[in-house]
Write a protein that holds these residues in place. Structure first.
Motif, PDB file in Angstrom:
ATOM      1  N   PHE A  91      -0.003  88.129 -25.815  1.00 50.81           N
ATOM      2  CA  PHE A  91       0.167  86.701 -25.533  1.00 50.81           C
ATOM      3  C   PHE A  91       0.856  86.430 -24.198  1.00 50.81           C
ATOM      4  N   LEU A  92       1.451  87.451 -23.614  1.00 49.24           N
ATOM      5  CA  LEU A  92       2.347  87.188 -22.478  1.00 49.24           C
ATOM      6  C   LEU A  92       2.366  88.373 -21.530  1.00 49.24           C
ATOM      7  N   ALA A  93       2.385  88.087 -20.228  1.00 47.61           N
ATOM      8  CA  ALA A  93       2.616  89.159 -19.254  1.00 47.61           C
ATOM      9  C   ALA A  93       4.011  89.747 -19.490  1.00 47.61           C
ATOM     10  N   SER A  94       4.188  90.986 -19.090  1.00 44.35           N
ATOM     11  CA  SER A  94       5.497  91.624 -19.276  1.00 44.35           C
ATOM     12  C   SER A  94       6.539  90.956 -18.374  1.00 44.35           C
ATOM     13  N   ASN A  95       7.795  91.131 -18.729  1.00 41.42           N
ATOM     14  CA  ASN A  95       8.847  90.567 -17.882  1.00 41.42           C
ATOM     15  C   ASN A  95       8.864  91.217 -16.499  1.00 41.42           C
ATOM     16  N   VAL A  96       8.505  92.502 -16.425  1.00 38.17           N
ATOM     17  CA  VAL A  96       8.486  93.149 -15.110  1.00 38.17           C
ATOM     18  C   VAL A  96       7.377  92.528 -14.251  1.00 38.17           C
ATOM     19  N   TYR A  97       6.238  92.197 -14.872  1.00 43.20           N
ATOM     20  CA  TYR A  97       5.168  91.522 -14.123  1.00 43.20           C
ATOM     21  C   TYR A  97       5.651  90.137 -13.667  1.00 43.20           C
ATOM     22  N   SER A  98       6.309  89.415 -14.561  1.00 44.62           N
ATOM     23  CA  SER A  98       6.786  88.065 -14.208  1.00 44.62           C
ATOM     24  C   SER A  98       7.782  88.110 -13.056  1.00 44.62           C
ATOM     25  N   LEU A  99       8.680  89.104 -13.084  1.00 43.39           N
ATOM     26  CA  LEU A  99       9.655  89.195 -11.995  1.00 43.39           C
ATOM     27  C   LEU A  99       8.975  89.599 -10.692  1.00 43.39           C
ATOM     28  N   ALA A 100       7.956  90.460 -10.776  1.00 37.62           N
ATOM     29  CA  ALA A 100       7.199  90.821  -9.572  1.00 37.62           C
ATOM     30  C   ALA A 100       6.482  89.583  -9.023  1.00 37.62           C
ATOM     31  N   GLN A 101       5.912  88.809  -9.923  1.00 43.23           N
ATOM     32  CA  GLN A 101       5.209  87.583  -9.521  1.00 43.23           C
ATOM     33  C   GLN A 101       6.184  86.595  -8.860  1.00 43.23           C
ATOM     34  N   SER A 102       7.392  86.507  -9.403  1.00 43.92           N
ATOM     35  CA  SER A 102       8.351  85.564  -8.817  1.00 43.92           C
ATOM     36  C   SER A 102       8.787  86.035  -7.429  1.00 43.92           C
ATOM     37  N   TYR A 103       8.776  87.334  -7.200  1.00 45.89           N
ATOM     38  CA  TYR A 103       9.078  87.862  -5.863  1.00 45.89           C
ATOM     39  C   TYR A 103       7.989  87.452  -4.872  1.00 45.89           C
ATOM     40  N   VAL A 104       6.735  87.557  -5.291  1.00 45.97           N
ATOM     41  CA  VAL A 104       5.632  87.158  -4.405  1.00 45.97           C
ATOM     42  C   VAL A 104       5.710  85.651  -4.128  1.00 45.97           C
ATOM     43  N   ALA A 105       6.052  84.880  -5.165  1.00 44.28           N
ATOM     44  CA  ALA A 105       6.214  83.433  -4.969  1.00 44.28           C
ATOM     45  C   ALA A 105       7.336  83.148  -3.966  1.00 44.28           C
ATOM     46  N   LEU A 106       8.404  83.911  -4.092  1.00 46.84           N
ATOM     47  CA  LEU A 106       9.551  83.717  -3.195  1.00 46.84           C
ATOM     48  C   LEU A 106       9.159  83.940  -1.735  1.00 46.84           C
ATOM     49  N   LEU A 107       8.317  84.933  -1.500  1.00 42.24           N
ATOM     50  CA  LEU A 107       7.927  85.257  -0.126  1.00 42.24           C
ATOM     51  C   LEU A 107       6.853  84.325   0.429  1.00 42.24           C
ATOM     52  N   ASN A 108       6.082  83.704  -0.460  1.00 43.12           N
ATOM     53  CA  ASN A 108       4.897  82.990   0.009  1.00 43.12           C
ATOM     54  C   ASN A 108       4.844  81.493  -0.291  1.00 43.12           C
ATOM     55  N   ASP A 109       5.544  81.059  -1.327  1.00 38.81           N
ATOM     56  CA  ASP A 109       5.431  79.655  -1.723  1.00 38.81           C
ATOM     57  C   ASP A 109       6.580  78.841  -1.157  1.00 38.81           C
ATOM     58  N   ASP A 110       6.429  77.519  -1.235  1.00 36.90           N
ATOM     59  CA  ASP A 110       7.478  76.652  -0.709  1.00 36.90           C
ATOM     60  C   ASP A 110       8.753  76.746  -1.532  1.00 36.90           C
ATOM     61  N   LEU A 111       8.581  76.901  -2.844  1.00 38.01           N
ATOM     62  CA  LEU A 111       9.737  76.887  -3.740  1.00 38.01           C
ATOM     63  C   LEU A 111       9.720  78.141  -4.609  1.00 38.01           C
ATOM     64  N   PRO A 112      10.888  78.680  -4.921  1.00 37.88           N
ATOM     65  CA  PRO A 112      10.920  79.879  -5.780  1.00 37.88           C
ATOM     66  C   PRO A 112      10.607  79.525  -7.234  1.00 37.88           C
ATOM     67  N   ALA A 113      10.039  80.486  -7.969  1.00 37.06           N
ATOM     68  CA  ALA A 113       9.884  80.309  -9.411  1.00 37.06           C
ATOM     69  C   ALA A 113      11.285  80.236 -10.023  1.00 37.06           C
ATOM     70  N   MET A 114      11.393  79.497 -11.112  1.00 33.52           N
ATOM     71  CA  MET A 114      12.695  79.372 -11.794  1.00 33.52           C
ATOM     72  C   MET A 114      12.712  80.363 -12.946  1.00 33.52           C
ATOM     73  N   THR A 115      13.312  81.519 -12.721  1.00 36.12           N
ATOM     74  CA  THR A 115      13.363  82.568 -13.735  1.00 36.12           C
ATOM     75  C   THR A 115      14.795  82.678 -14.256  1.00 36.12           C
ATOM     76  N   PHE A 116      14.932  82.783 -15.552  1.00 39.31           N
ATOM     77  CA  PHE A 116      16.263  82.933 -16.158  1.00 39.31           C
ATOM     78  C   PHE A 116      16.214  83.898 -17.330  1.00 39.31           C
ATOM     79  N   ALA A 117      17.304  84.630 -17.502  1.00 34.61           N
ATOM     80  CA  ALA A 117      17.516  85.336 -18.760  1.00 34.61           C
ATOM     81  C   ALA A 117      18.152  84.336 -19.725  1.00 34.61           C
TER      82      ALA A 117
END
Ligand code: COA
Length: 158
Positions: free
Chosen positions: A27-53
């Motif tokens: 049902f869900l991508a792994s947390n390691v995938y999500s954190l990798a995705q948020s890194y790519v967003a950080l480098l390329n998008d206007d706003l960072p993904a909002m990730t929290f534990a």
């Protein structure tokens, strides 16, 4: 009390090692995938993904990832919106009310407009994910009829 805490050098390994059941892994991508995705967003998008534990006191129980899209980028409509891209509660802590509390907190956080104003929140889930579907419906999300990558898209007006 459920809290959102930022991902840091001290807690990211624990976050990566949070677990779901085998069935839920579909049902869900792994947390390691999500954190990798948020890194790519950080480098390329206007706003960072909002990730929290997600914590209950000092115990990490889950992970959440949210995003903001302005009207031009919103794939579902012509309004600025937030999306909840990932929500997971570790299998040890499920069915204790934490998912509901975390979603309630996420909606309150989004209503503070941390990255900009918006009128809606979107979430998508597998048609087989009955627990998620019931949870989101109970909080006021309504299915839009849109299917994105095989997932049902639901919307909450805020
Ligand atoms: C969806 C998820 C976050 C819910 O978290 P949770 O902490 O178990 O949720 P809650 O304890 O608040 O329970 C919410 C409702 O689901 C029900 N529920 C929870 N787990 C259940 C289970 N295994 N079987 C049947 N019902 C269940 C609860 O009884 C509750 O119903 P109620 O409001 O009528 O009492 C969690 O199941 C999860 O991480 N799933 C895998 C990842 C996932 O699918 N994420 C969503 C993708 S969009």
């Amino acid at each position: 009390m459920v809290q959102f805490r930022k991902i840091t050098w001290d807690n990211f390994e624990e976050c990566i090692h949070l677990k779901l059941s085998d069935e839920q892994n579909n049902f869900l991508a792994s947390n390691v995938y999500s954190l990798a995705q948020s890194y790519v967003a950080l480098l390329n998008d206007d706003l960072p993904a909002m990730t929290f534990a997600i914590y209950d006191l000092d115990t990490m129980i889950g992970f959440i990832m949210m995003y903001y899209d302005n009207a031009e980028e919103n794939e579902y409509g012509n309004e600025s919106c937030y999306g909840i891209l990932r929500l997971m509660i570790d299998k040890r802590y499920q069915n204790k009310g934490y998912g509901t509390l975390a979603m309630t907190k996420a909606i309150a956080y989004i209503k503070s407009f941390p990255q900009g104003e918006a009128t809606s929140v979107y979430i998508a889930y597998s048609p087989d994910n009955k627990v998620a579907r019931n949870l989101y419906t109970s909080l006021g999300f309504a299915e839009t009829g849109i299917i994105s990558n095989g997932e049902l898209v639901a919307k909450l007006e805020i």
